[in-house]
Design a protein around this motif. Sequence first.
Motif, PDB file in Angstrom:
ATOM      1  N   THR A 169     -57.845 -12.795  65.166  1.00  0.00           N
ATOM      2  CA  THR A 169     -58.546 -13.727  65.021  1.00  0.00           C
ATOM      3  C   THR A 169     -59.052 -13.670  63.596  1.00  0.00           C
ATOM      4  O   THR A 169     -59.162 -12.796  62.946  1.00  0.00           O
ATOM      5  CB  THR A 169     -59.728 -13.776  66.227  1.00  0.00           C
ATOM      6  OG1 THR A 169     -60.573 -12.525  65.873  1.00  0.00           O
ATOM      7  CG2 THR A 169     -59.231 -13.616  67.463  1.00  0.00           C
ATOM      8  N   GLY A 170     -59.266 -14.919  63.265  1.00  0.00           N
ATOM      9  CA  GLY A 170     -59.771 -15.236  61.651  1.00  0.00           C
ATOM     10  C   GLY A 170     -61.059 -14.864  61.846  1.00  0.00           C
ATOM     11  O   GLY A 170     -61.807 -14.304  62.700  1.00  0.00           O
ATOM     12  N   PRO A 171     -61.846 -15.647  60.551  1.00  0.00           N
ATOM     13  CA  PRO A 171     -63.313 -15.251  60.470  1.00  0.00           C
ATOM     14  C   PRO A 171     -64.215 -16.002  61.679  1.00  0.00           C
ATOM     15  O   PRO A 171     -63.386 -16.762  62.461  1.00  0.00           O
ATOM     16  CB  PRO A 171     -63.367 -16.310  59.300  1.00  0.00           C
ATOM     17  CG  PRO A 171     -62.097 -16.669  58.587  1.00  0.00           C
ATOM     18  CD  PRO A 171     -61.145 -16.289  59.631  1.00  0.00           C
ATOM     19  N   THR A 172     -65.324 -15.548  61.646  1.00  0.00           N
ATOM     20  CA  THR A 172     -65.943 -16.104  63.116  1.00  0.00           C
ATOM     21  C   THR A 172     -66.373 -17.619  62.719  1.00  0.00           C
ATOM     22  O   THR A 172     -66.309 -17.893  61.809  1.00  0.00           O
ATOM     23  CB  THR A 172     -67.340 -15.325  63.114  1.00  0.00           C
ATOM     24  OG1 THR A 172     -67.998 -15.292  61.583  1.00  0.00           O
ATOM     25  CG2 THR A 172     -66.874 -13.932  63.437  1.00  0.00           C
ATOM     26  N   MET A 173     -66.292 -18.179  63.751  1.00  0.00           N
ATOM     27  CA  MET A 173     -66.599 -19.734  63.784  1.00  0.00           C
ATOM     28  C   MET A 173     -67.964 -20.303  64.563  1.00  0.00           C
ATOM     29  O   MET A 173     -68.567 -19.294  65.311  1.00  0.00           O
ATOM     30  CB  MET A 173     -65.421 -20.320  64.460  1.00  0.00           C
ATOM     31  CG  MET A 173     -64.160 -20.026  63.796  1.00  0.00           C
ATOM     32  SD  MET A 173     -62.679 -20.891  64.574  1.00  0.00           S
ATOM     33  CE  MET A 173     -62.913 -22.545  64.190  1.00  0.00           C
ATOM     34  N   ASN A 174     -68.286 -21.467  64.255  1.00  0.00           N
ATOM     35  CA  ASN A 174     -69.603 -21.991  64.906  1.00  0.00           C
ATOM     36  C   ASN A 174     -68.899 -23.102  65.724  1.00  0.00           C
ATOM     37  O   ASN A 174     -68.395 -24.047  65.264  1.00  0.00           O
ATOM     38  CB  ASN A 174     -70.458 -22.525  63.852  1.00  0.00           C
ATOM     39  CG  ASN A 174     -71.887 -22.911  64.504  1.00  0.00           C
ATOM     40  OD1 ASN A 174     -71.954 -22.646  65.613  1.00  0.00           O
ATOM     41  ND2 ASN A 174     -72.677 -23.693  63.581  1.00  0.00           N
ATOM     42  N   LEU A 175     -68.927 -22.624  67.101  1.00  0.00           N
ATOM     43  CA  LEU A 175     -68.399 -23.617  68.132  1.00  0.00           C
ATOM     44  C   LEU A 175     -69.187 -24.405  69.170  1.00  0.00           C
ATOM     45  O   LEU A 175     -70.121 -23.804  69.420  1.00  0.00           O
ATOM     46  CB  LEU A 175     -67.529 -22.502  69.098  1.00  0.00           C
ATOM     47  CG  LEU A 175     -66.420 -21.603  68.421  1.00  0.00           C
ATOM     48  CD1 LEU A 175     -65.727 -20.802  69.369  1.00  0.00           C
ATOM     49  CD2 LEU A 175     -65.317 -22.389  67.558  1.00  0.00           C
ATOM     50  N   LEU A 176     -68.734 -25.712  69.298  1.00  0.00           N
ATOM     51  CA  LEU A 176     -69.302 -26.595  70.384  1.00  0.00           C
ATOM     52  C   LEU A 176     -68.406 -26.416  71.362  1.00  0.00           C
ATOM     53  O   LEU A 176     -67.170 -26.921  71.583  1.00  0.00           O
ATOM     54  CB  LEU A 176     -69.649 -27.887  69.722  1.00  0.00           C
ATOM     55  CG  LEU A 176     -70.103 -28.667  70.678  1.00  0.00           C
ATOM     56  CD1 LEU A 176     -71.403 -28.414  71.384  1.00  0.00           C
ATOM     57  CD2 LEU A 176     -70.010 -30.281  70.205  1.00  0.00           C
ATOM     58  N   ILE A 177     -68.648 -25.796  72.540  1.00  0.00           N
ATOM     59  CA  ILE A 177     -67.779 -25.669  73.655  1.00  0.00           C
ATOM     60  C   ILE A 177     -68.548 -26.862  74.913  1.00  0.00           C
ATOM     61  O   ILE A 177     -69.664 -26.623  75.161  1.00  0.00           O
ATOM     62  CB  ILE A 177     -68.019 -24.297  74.183  1.00  0.00           C
ATOM     63  CG1 ILE A 177     -67.432 -23.470  73.166  1.00  0.00           C
ATOM     64  CG2 ILE A 177     -66.946 -24.240  75.587  1.00  0.00           C
ATOM     65  CD1 ILE A 177     -67.260 -21.991  73.740  1.00  0.00           C
ATOM     66  N   LEU A 178     -67.706 -27.656  75.149  1.00  0.00           N
ATOM     67  CA  LEU A 178     -67.795 -28.597  76.261  1.00  0.00           C
ATOM     68  C   LEU A 178     -67.347 -28.129  77.497  1.00  0.00           C
ATOM     69  O   LEU A 178     -66.218 -27.561  77.645  1.00  0.00           O
ATOM     70  CB  LEU A 178     -67.196 -30.184  76.051  1.00  0.00           C
ATOM     71  CG  LEU A 178     -67.959 -31.006  75.134  1.00  0.00           C
ATOM     72  CD1 LEU A 178     -68.205 -30.214  73.828  1.00  0.00           C
ATOM     73  CD2 LEU A 178     -67.368 -32.149  75.262  1.00  0.00           C
ATOM     74  N   GLY A 179     -68.085 -27.950  78.680  1.00  0.00           N
ATOM     75  CA  GLY A 179     -67.705 -27.576  79.885  1.00  0.00           C
ATOM     76  C   GLY A 179     -67.653 -26.027  79.865  1.00  0.00           C
ATOM     77  O   GLY A 179     -67.147 -25.149  80.627  1.00  0.00           O
ATOM     78  N   ALA A 180     -68.890 -25.546  79.223  1.00  0.00           N
ATOM     79  CA  ALA A 180     -69.086 -24.114  78.811  1.00  0.00           C
ATOM     80  C   ALA A 180     -69.493 -23.464  80.094  1.00  0.00           C
ATOM     81  O   ALA A 180     -69.440 -22.098  80.051  1.00  0.00           O
ATOM     82  CB  ALA A 180     -70.273 -23.827  77.783  1.00  0.00           C
ATOM     83  N   THR A 181     -69.908 -23.797  81.229  1.00  0.00           N
ATOM     84  CA  THR A 181     -70.496 -23.111  82.359  1.00  0.00           C
ATOM     85  C   THR A 181     -69.292 -23.369  83.513  1.00  0.00           C
ATOM     86  O   THR A 181     -69.384 -23.055  84.488  1.00  0.00           O
ATOM     87  CB  THR A 181     -71.646 -23.544  82.841  1.00  0.00           C
ATOM     88  OG1 THR A 181     -71.490 -25.276  82.976  1.00  0.00           O
ATOM     89  CG2 THR A 181     -72.679 -23.533  81.941  1.00  0.00           C
ATOM     90  N   GLY A 182     -68.232 -24.029  83.185  1.00  0.00           N
ATOM     91  CA  GLY A 182     -67.134 -24.132  84.190  1.00  0.00           C
ATOM     92  C   GLY A 182     -66.349 -22.888  84.291  1.00  0.00           C
ATOM     93  O   GLY A 182     -66.559 -21.826  83.481  1.00  0.00           O
ATOM     94  N   PRO A 183     -65.304 -22.963  85.264  1.00  0.00           N
ATOM     95  CA  PRO A 183     -64.549 -21.446  85.480  1.00  0.00           C
ATOM     96  C   PRO A 183     -63.855 -21.092  84.294  1.00  0.00           C
ATOM     97  O   PRO A 183     -63.736 -20.092  83.962  1.00  0.00           O
ATOM     98  CB  PRO A 183     -63.900 -21.974  86.622  1.00  0.00           C
ATOM     99  CG  PRO A 183     -63.768 -23.377  86.821  1.00  0.00           C
ATOM    100  CD  PRO A 183     -65.060 -24.039  86.048  1.00  0.00           C
ATOM    101  N   THR A 184     -63.156 -22.069  83.573  1.00  0.00           N
ATOM    102  CA  THR A 184     -62.493 -21.765  82.272  1.00  0.00           C
ATOM    103  C   THR A 184     -63.497 -21.452  81.281  1.00  0.00           C
ATOM    104  O   THR A 184     -63.270 -20.510  80.338  1.00  0.00           O
ATOM    105  CB  THR A 184     -61.416 -22.708  82.018  1.00  0.00           C
ATOM    106  OG1 THR A 184     -60.578 -22.823  83.197  1.00  0.00           O
ATOM    107  CG2 THR A 184     -60.566 -22.231  80.952  1.00  0.00           C
TER     108      THR A 184
END
Length: 213
Positions: free
Chosen positions: A2-17
């Motif tokens: 993996t490359g440099p660390t990132m600042n991610l916005l995750i939609l569906g973060a509490t779903g199974p995937t």
Amino acid sequence: MTGPTMNLLILGATGPTGRILTHLALRSDDSVTAFVRNPATLGDLAEKVTPVVGDATSQHDVLAAASGHDAIVSALGRSTSVRAGELFTRASAAVVGAAEESGVSRLVWLSSFGVGHTYDWASPTQKTIYRTLLRSIYADKKIADERIRSSALDWTIVYPTRLTHGPAQGTYNAADRLPMKGNPTISRADVAAFMHQSLHSDEWIHRSPVISD
């Protein structure tokens, strides 16, 4: 790798995937903003992420959360429902609009194999399921995927075969097109790992990888 660390916005973060993806991102030292309808669903993630409460179909809500992130990831799903309720159509409009307005160019979006152009590559068994049981949800996802493709974003749209809750195998296949026989599967854990890797690489930008065991 993996490359440099990132600042991610995750939609569906509490779903199974999305939950698996969020844990992977945190283990890689990425910073995660979890975009959720109900913060109570975060559970063990609550102390580890930045929670933002909002509606994924609202451009206003997504825009308020998006600024300052390196990428937006959508693992949105309909759980066990086979009715789309325009979730993907509306969420794609909100996400594309918010991403373009906030200047977040990278988007990794979870779709499903059999949606849009991938239907033509499906096995007879898969086609039967897609045009009956999943017809509504796939029609909605097709509109969403086409909107993302026509955007100015650095998008990747991921097309997994039938999802399971098994452990990650790490031996799945990923390509622009894969041969299909029967109704193959892939674990959500492998899908989450592929999505996370895609974020940290340019390999799949403006591509629609099909992934399957």
